[in-house]
Design a protein around this motif. Structure first.
Motif, mmCIF file in Angstrom:
data_model
loop_
_atom_site.group_PDB
_atom_site.id
_atom_site.type_symbol
_atom_site.label_atom_id
_atom_site.label_comp_id
_atom_site.label_asym_id
_atom_site.label_seq_id
_atom_site.Cartn_x
_atom_site.Cartn_y
_atom_site.Cartn_z
ATOM 1 N N LYS A 18 15.537 116.614 -22.212
ATOM 2 C CA LYS A 18 14.524 116.180 -21.233
ATOM 3 C C LYS A 18 15.047 116.345 -19.811
ATOM 4 O O LYS A 18 14.300 116.753 -18.903
ATOM 5 N N LEU A 19 16.331 116.022 -19.598
ATOM 6 C CA LEU A 19 16.912 116.157 -18.260
ATOM 7 C C LEU A 19 16.997 117.629 -17.849
ATOM 8 O O LEU A 19 16.663 117.994 -16.711
ATOM 9 N N GLU A 54 20.636 113.032 -14.189
ATOM 10 C CA GLU A 54 19.512 112.094 -14.085
ATOM 11 C C GLU A 54 19.411 111.464 -12.706
ATOM 12 O O GLU A 54 18.312 111.206 -12.217
ATOM 13 N N LYS A 60 13.555 118.906 -17.061
ATOM 14 C CA LYS A 60 13.080 118.391 -15.772
ATOM 15 C C LYS A 60 13.623 119.238 -14.622
ATOM 16 O O LYS A 60 12.884 119.613 -13.693
ATOM 17 N N ASN A 83 12.082 122.779 -14.550
ATOM 18 C CA ASN A 83 10.696 122.833 -14.062
ATOM 19 C C ASN A 83 10.590 122.750 -12.540
ATOM 20 O O ASN A 83 9.600 123.202 -11.970
ATOM 21 N N LYS A 84 11.617 122.174 -11.879
ATOM 22 C CA LYS A 84 11.486 122.012 -10.422
ATOM 23 C C LYS A 84 12.486 122.847 -9.609
ATOM 24 O O LYS A 84 12.302 123.036 -8.404
ATOM 25 N N ALA A 118 10.116 124.670 -21.035
ATOM 26 C CA ALA A 118 10.925 124.748 -19.810
ATOM 27 C C ALA A 118 11.674 126.073 -19.755
ATOM 28 O O ALA A 118 11.756 126.713 -18.691
#
Length: 505
Positions: free
Chosen positions: A332-333, A297, A336, A339-340, A375
């Protein structure tokens, strides 16, 4: 007549004469008094007559003066009457003007009154708001006063605590001096042990596709197998040595240091420790999972992200840990970062973690809701075979859980994988050059095809003929049998075969 009687009579006459004389003298004396009084009365009467005469003269004079004044006043009254009549006429004009003014004023008063009423209503409303606001302020004031009193008490306690803390600080400073030396020694140990561990791990990964329980599809020679077993034994010995000399809590605490090199090595060591099932529970109890998620995070360092994701992937092989990862927001982490990130190794580690989570049927709904499936499918943009292998494995795990749920009757409707756009990719990669990708994609398609709710989409996307090919050409018998069973049990697939007159068998 006797002389005695005469004497008596004479004596009586004398007495009477004396009495008459006395009376006469008294009357004379009274007359003198009366005369004197009469004279005095005459004098007073004369004086009064004189005064009356003077008064009569005065009255005559006053009457004349009054007559003169009456004539003067009569003229003045006449003049005043004329003036009054003129004033009366003016007054009537003023009255008319006053009535007109009153009428205008009345209209203005009504307007003013209406405006005043509006202002009164607004002012009353503002007053009520002000009273309400004042009430709130008073409450806040009381609260603040109460807090102030509490703060004063707390301040006194703080003073005492500060004194105690200063004493403890002095003791800690002394202790820290000793601990700094110990930390420097431990840093050297962990860096040295991490290097040893990396060497043994690299040897194992030549025959193993990672710490996510991925087995290589290619056969290994006997000598190579012995070599890997020896390397794994060496690795376990290194891990045992590490735990004995440093201790798991220390390794976890190193992940929170500001020194990036030490931090990265600590994460690598933890990732390798997590590959051993016997260490996973200890890692979670020592706070390792929470620290790994915190690193994901907060850090922007992709090396740390990659290694931390690998450690989480290894911990995600355990069902209990999978639920903890989900509960702590791990999906969620991971989504994230997926996705990047562009680095294939990072995507491979993240894909491994998501793929392991896809194998838990209880977490499927939340996994999808928190963006895990999208994802995972989105990582196919990489095109790297190792990344695609993890995507395919995750898709296969997810499809298998859905198929099991449909068979047991608590899963209905079309697959989430189809809803999230995985089917075209599955069709495109069902005959991929990379064997791990192909095998997992074939399994995924077989599991999707086993649920009738997906049959129409499988036909419309062209996946049905890939399923037919798998049932005839796949090198693995278990996958061929899955494909055949799906085709034979689906009314939709049977109808499609009849439509094109395709021979059975």
């Amino acid at each position: 007549m006797h002389q005695d009687d005469l004497g008596t009579i004479t004596h009586l006459h004398k007495q009477e004469i004396l009495e008459i004389r006395d009376k006469l003298e008294a009357e004379c004396s009274g007359n003198e008094t009366l005369k004197r009084e009469l004279f005095e009365a005459k004098q007073r009467l004369y004086e009064k007559t004189e005064k009356i005469h003077v008064l009569e003269q005065e009255i005559k004079r006053h009457k004349k003066e009054c007559s003169d004044m009456e004539d003067i006043y009569r003229d003045e009254v006449s003049e005043m009457k004329q003036k009054i009549d003129a004033e009366h006429a003016k007054s009537e004009q003023r009255q008319e003007k006053l009535k007109a003014l009153e009428k205008t004023t009345s209209e203005q008063d009504k307007k003013i009154e209406a405006r005043d009423q509006t202002e009164i209503v607004e002012l009353r409303k503002k007053l009520e708001e002000q009273i309400y606001h004042q009430g709130n302020l008073e409450k806040k004031l009381r609260t603040l006063q109460s807090k102030k009193e509490e703060a004063l008490v707390l301040k006194e306690k703080c003073h005492e605590e500060i004194k105690n803390m200063r004493k403890k600080l002095e003791e800690e400073q002394k202790r820290n001096g000793m601990l700094e030396d110990e930390v420097n020694i431990l840093k050297e140990q962990i860096l040295h042990l991490s290097c040893d561990l990396n060497e043994s791990t690299n040897s194992v990964r030549k025959g193993n596709s990672g710490n996510f329980s991925f087995v290589s599809e290619s056969p290994m020679t006997f000598s190579k197998s012995i070599q890997i077993r020896d390397t794994i034994s060496c690795q376990r010995a290194t891990i045992a040595k590490l735990l004995g000399e440093v201790g798991l809590p220390k390794i976890v605490s190193y992940m929170e240091l500001e020194d990036k090199d030490v931090q990265i090595h600590a994460v690598k060591v933890l990732a390798n420790l997590a590959a051993e099932e016997s260490n996973q529970e200890k890692i979670v109890e020592a706070g390792g999972l929470s620290s790994l998620l915190m690193l994901l995070e907060t850090t922007e360092d992709e090396t740390i992200q990659r290694v931390a994701a690998g450690a989480i992937a290894n911990l995600a092989m355990n069902e209990k840990n999978q639920e903890l990862i989900m509960m702590k927001g791990g999906v969620k982490l991971l989504a994230k970062i997926a996705n990047k990130a562009e680095d294939p190794q990072t995507l491979q580690m993240v894909g491994g973690a998501l793929a392991n989570l896809c194998g838990n049927e209880k977490l499927q709904m939340r996994l999808r809701d928190e963006g895990g499936i999208k994802a995972l499918i989105g990582m196919v943009r990489s095109g790297h075979s190792d990344v695609l292998a993890q995507v395919a494995r995750g898709v296969a795990n997810f499809a298998k859980c859905e198929s099991r749920g449909a068979t047991q009757g608590h899963r209905k409707g079309r697959s989430f994988l189809i809803d999230d756009g995985a089917l075209p990719w599955i069709v495109a990669n069902s005959n991929n050059e990379a064997i791990p990708v192909t095998r997992h994609v074939e399994l995924a398609l077989c599991h999707l095809s086993s649920h009738e709710a997906n049959a129409k989409d499988i036909v419309s996307f062209g996946a049905f003929w890939e399923l037919v090919r798998i049932s005839r050409e796949c090198s693995r018998e278990d996958i061929r049998n899955l494909a055949k069973r799906a085709i034979n049990t689906s009314p939709t697939f049977q109808m499609e075969l009849r439509r094109v007159h395709f021979p059975r068998g």
